[in-house]
Design an enzyme around this catalytic site. Structure first.
Site, PDB file in Angstrom:
ATOM      1  N   HIS A 198     -43.894  66.752  -1.422  1.00 54.80           N
ATOM      2  CA  HIS A 198     -45.418  66.625  -0.537  1.00 54.80           C
ATOM      3  C   HIS A 198     -45.962  65.337  -0.809  1.00 54.80           C
ATOM      4  CE1 HIS A 198     -44.347  70.974   0.508  1.00 54.80           C
ATOM      5  NE2 HIS A 198     -44.673  70.460   1.655  1.00 54.80           N
ATOM      6  N   GLU A 440     -36.739  78.336   7.294  1.00 48.39           N
ATOM      7  CA  GLU A 440     -36.413  77.773   5.931  1.00 48.39           C
ATOM      8  C   GLU A 440     -35.847  78.341   4.838  1.00 48.39           C
ATOM      9  OE1 GLU A 440     -40.229  75.915   5.069  1.00 48.39           O
ATOM     10  OE2 GLU A 440     -41.588  77.518   5.454  1.00 48.39           O
ATOM     11  N   ASP A 464     -37.130  72.656   3.149  1.00 44.91           N
ATOM     12  CA  ASP A 464     -37.085  73.660   2.280  1.00 44.91           C
ATOM     13  C   ASP A 464     -35.745  74.421   2.548  1.00 44.91           C
ATOM     14  OD1 ASP A 464     -39.201  73.987   0.690  1.00 44.91           O
ATOM     15  OD2 ASP A 464     -40.433  74.484   2.364  1.00 44.91           O
ATOM     16  N   CYS A 511     -38.948  70.549  12.144  1.00 44.72           N
ATOM     17  CA  CYS A 511     -40.295  69.657  11.734  1.00 44.72           C
ATOM     18  C   CYS A 511     -39.825  69.411  10.405  1.00 44.72           C
ATOM     19  CB  CYS A 511     -41.465  70.695  11.837  1.00 44.72           C
ATOM     20  SG  CYS A 511     -41.527  72.219  10.636  1.00 44.72           S
TER      21      CYS A 511
HETATM   22  C1  PEP Z   1     -40.310  71.841   5.622  1.00 45.42           C
HETATM   23  O1  PEP Z   1     -39.721  72.931   4.575  1.00 45.42           O
HETATM   24  O2  PEP Z   1     -39.014  71.441   6.217  1.00 45.42           O
HETATM   25  C2  PEP Z   1     -41.493  71.891   6.258  1.00 45.42           C
HETATM   26  C3  PEP Z   1     -41.567  71.228   7.564  1.00 45.42           C
HETATM   27  O3  PEP Z   1     -42.397  72.419   5.327  1.00 45.42           O
HETATM   28  P1  PEP Z   1     -43.017  71.810   4.210  1.00 45.42           P
HETATM   29  O4  PEP Z   1     -42.301  70.182   3.981  1.00 45.42           O
HETATM   30  O5  PEP Z   1     -44.494  71.727   4.210  1.00 45.42           O
HETATM   31  O6  PEP Z   1     -42.530  72.724   3.149  1.00 45.42           O
HETATM   32 MG    MG Z   2     -41.430  74.010   4.081  1.00 47.27          MG
END
Ligand code: PEP
Ligand code: MG
Length: 601
Positions: A198, A440, A464, A511
């Site tokens: 993140h 995910e 994920d 996403c």
């Molecule tokens: C993902 O896991 O691909 C996602 C978009 O969510 P995050 O990166 O916030 O876990």
């Molecule tokens: Mg995620």
């Protein structure tokens, strides 16, 4: 290492996670460092200073005891470690030594504690047994806790920087990154981390070039040394000579020019040569990004990572604070949709005001929807805010980390109950609000046909999904090379999810970071994804790639890909496909990797 001893530039190689080039002096940041006041004290003050130290120690003991009490059964392993921390606070080595130093040297408690720590470090270094030698980390941990209490919690923070620097750190938390002001932090580099952490995602949102996974940069670089950071190739140059400075200054200008050129694509629809349309949306973490969402031509927000509203403040945000934020987003984006994801705390994101206890494997712990279902009031507050805001625009709700049918039914029940509560309160909301699931967790893929009948859309979170399917920690630099979006198993899972969604008549989005990379576009188009959501800056490049694609040909490519046995085989197929069908997109084969030059310089 001494600055004068460098005989020439040194080049380090890490993973470029946020594009762009920066040239500026290094600034060392240690988020564990506490600014320690140092001063001499009058002999009359010795007793008072000793008492201040004793009080801080007893407060630290209370804190540790509280942590032990709150420890859930499955984490009882930590109890013995914490017990040893309690013992250390009583230990002569730390406790008595510090008191002695206060009286003997007539110095303040913080300074005395730091000095004892220095002496203890020297003692531990001499110990042969590596296990015992490493226990010095526990002493440091305990001492830091006491220092923090003494100094009134004054850990360093990055928001106060007021000159242009490149931040160098061992590691940075997403919370540290959110404090960076792009005006002053021209780039950051870390020893740890990977592309989908993140921290990297926030860097891309802020448009700050970043290189992670450098392993030992923080020990090799001195504060003040000039650095060149290339967030595209992952190179960091320490003490560049004139020639290198000139070369990179040119590249920096070229990058900016190219970037502005691709922006031209923002107004054009993301449609293939044979008329297949993909909806392009943006991922955001902060409300400030809405301007760039619109600038880069997104058709809505596909993922609003709302946890950053929690990371930015000391207290939990109230229903009204959340409501105002969501209402603002809904109004600014109208008529486009805003997809609000409920809180995804845990994993690599922590909030000081939500205690998750100490977890050995936070990514497998009390994260996202699991936390919300354990803390119903936390969850209901978000749902009330989202639903109230839905009266002001086009809002959709997205639930993270759903593993199966039971959780799906439970979150739907919460939505229904909250709607009833709001109705009773006389509040407006959209009664037909769309509900989506993040796909995910691998079991959600296996259940996709059943889950698709219960919701309005899916959004595949590849960050994920890859982490949990390939068992690769997304923030661990030692396994980053195994994190492979082109693994045939991953592509089959995406295919299975898309097929299940379409058979049930619902849309499927992606996403995760994979959605924003030009390289994967032919496969994602061929898999028939309805929507790709990415950080705004990637939109023009992805649109450009989609507009050069032929959907029918991409479907043929995917048919071959789904029969392939290995990731290198798929990489080969993709490479040849791009060479054949995307004139103007150049592949750099220097190191055997596919590397899209157009995207770069
Ligand atoms: C993902 O896991 O691909 C996602 C978009 O969510 P995050 O990166 O916030 O876990
Ligand atoms: Mg995620």
């Amino acid at each position: 290492m001494n600055l004068e001893h460098r005989s020439g530039p040194i080049i380090l190689k890490g993973v470029g996670v946020s594009p762009g080039i920066a040239i500026a002096p290094a600034y060392h940041f240690d988020n564990r460092r506490i600014k320690v006041p140092r001063f001499n004290i009058h002999p009359n003050m010795i007793e008072k200073e000793c008492n201040r130290f004793k009080e801080a120690v007893s407060k630290a003991r209370e804190q540790i005891k509280q942590i032990m009490e709150d420890l859930p059964d499955e984490l009882k392993d930590h109890a013995s470690l914490l017990q040893s921390h309690l013992m250390m606070l009583k230990d002569k080595m730390l406790f008595d030594r510090t008191l002695n130093l206060i009286s003997k040297n007539k110095i303040n408690a913080e300074w005395a504690l730091e000095k004892s720590l220095e002496q203890i470090r020297v003692l531990f270094k001499r110990i042969k047994d590596p296990y015992i030698r490493e226990r010095v980390e526990d002493v440091e941990y305990v001492a830091r806790r006491v220092l923090n209490i003494l100094a009134g919690d004054v850990s360093e923070d990055l928001s106060s920087l007021n000159e242009q620097v490149i931040v160098v750190a061992k590691d940075l938390s997403p919370a540290d990154t959110t404090q960076m002001n792009p005006e002053f932090v021209k780039a950051f580099i870390t020893d740890m981390g990977s592309r989908t952490s993140h921290t990297a995602i926030v860097a891309r949102s802020l448009g700050i070039p970043a290189v992670v996974g450098l392993e030992s940069a923080s020990t090799q670089i001195l504060s003040g040394e000039i650095l060149i950071v290339d967030g595209i190739s992952g190179e960091v140059i320490i003490s560049p000579d004139k020639e290198l400075l000139h070369k990179y200054e040119e590249r920096r200008k070229e990058y900016i020019k190219k970037h502005l050129e691709t922006i031209e694509y923002r107004e054009l629809p993301a449609e293939t040569l044979d008329g297949f349309k993909v909806t392009i949306k943006a991922n955001i973490e902060f409300l400030d990004e809405i301007a760039s969402v619109l600038d880069y031509g997104a058709e809505g927000i596909g993922l609003f990572r709302t946890e950053f509203l929690y990371l930015q403040r000391k207290e939990l945000p109230s229903e009204d604070i959340l409501f105002e934020a969501y209402k603002y987003a809904a109004q600014r984006l109208y008529p486009h949709p805003v997809t609000i994801r409920t809180l995804d705390i845990g994993g690599d994101k922590f909030v000081s005001n939500i205690s998750l206890g100490e977890e050995k494997n936070p990514n497998l712990g009390l994260r996202a929807i699991r936390l919300c279902l354990k803390e119903p009031e936390l969850f209901r507050t978000q749902l009330r805010a989202i639903l109230r805001a839905s009266a002001f625009g086009n809002i959709q709700i997205l639930f993270p980390l759903i593993s199966g049918h039971r959780q799906t039914m439970l979150v739907k029940k919460y939505v229904k109950e909250t709607q009833e509560e709001l109705r009773a309160r006389g509040e407006d909301f959209d009664p037909n609000i769309k509900i989506g699931l993040m796909i995910e967790v691998p079991t959600a893929v296996a259940m996709a046909d059943i889950l698709a009948r219960e919701v309005d859309f899916f959004s595949i979170g590849t960050n994920d999904l890859i982490q949990y399917s390939l068992a690769i920690d997304r923030v661990n630099e030692h396994v980053a090379h195994l994190y492979e979006p082109l693994h045939p198993g991953i592509l089959r899972m995406i295919y299975q999810t898309a097929t299940a969604a379409h058979s049930a008549g619902i849309e499927v989005a992606m996403c995760g970071e994979m959605a924003g990379e030009m390289l994967y576009v032919p496969i994602l188009v061929g898999l028939g994804l309805d929507e790709l959501s990415m950080h705004p800056r990637s939109i023009p490049r992805v649109k450009q790639m989609i507009r050069q694609s032929n959907h029918e040909k991409c479907v043929e490519l995917v048919e071959k890909v789904l029969k392939a046995k290995t990731a290198p085989e798929i990489r080969g197929l993709l490479k040849n496909f791009i060479k054949e069908h995307y004139p103007g997109v150049v592949i750099n084969e220097e190191n055997g990797d596919i590397f899209l030059l157009e995207e770069v310089y």
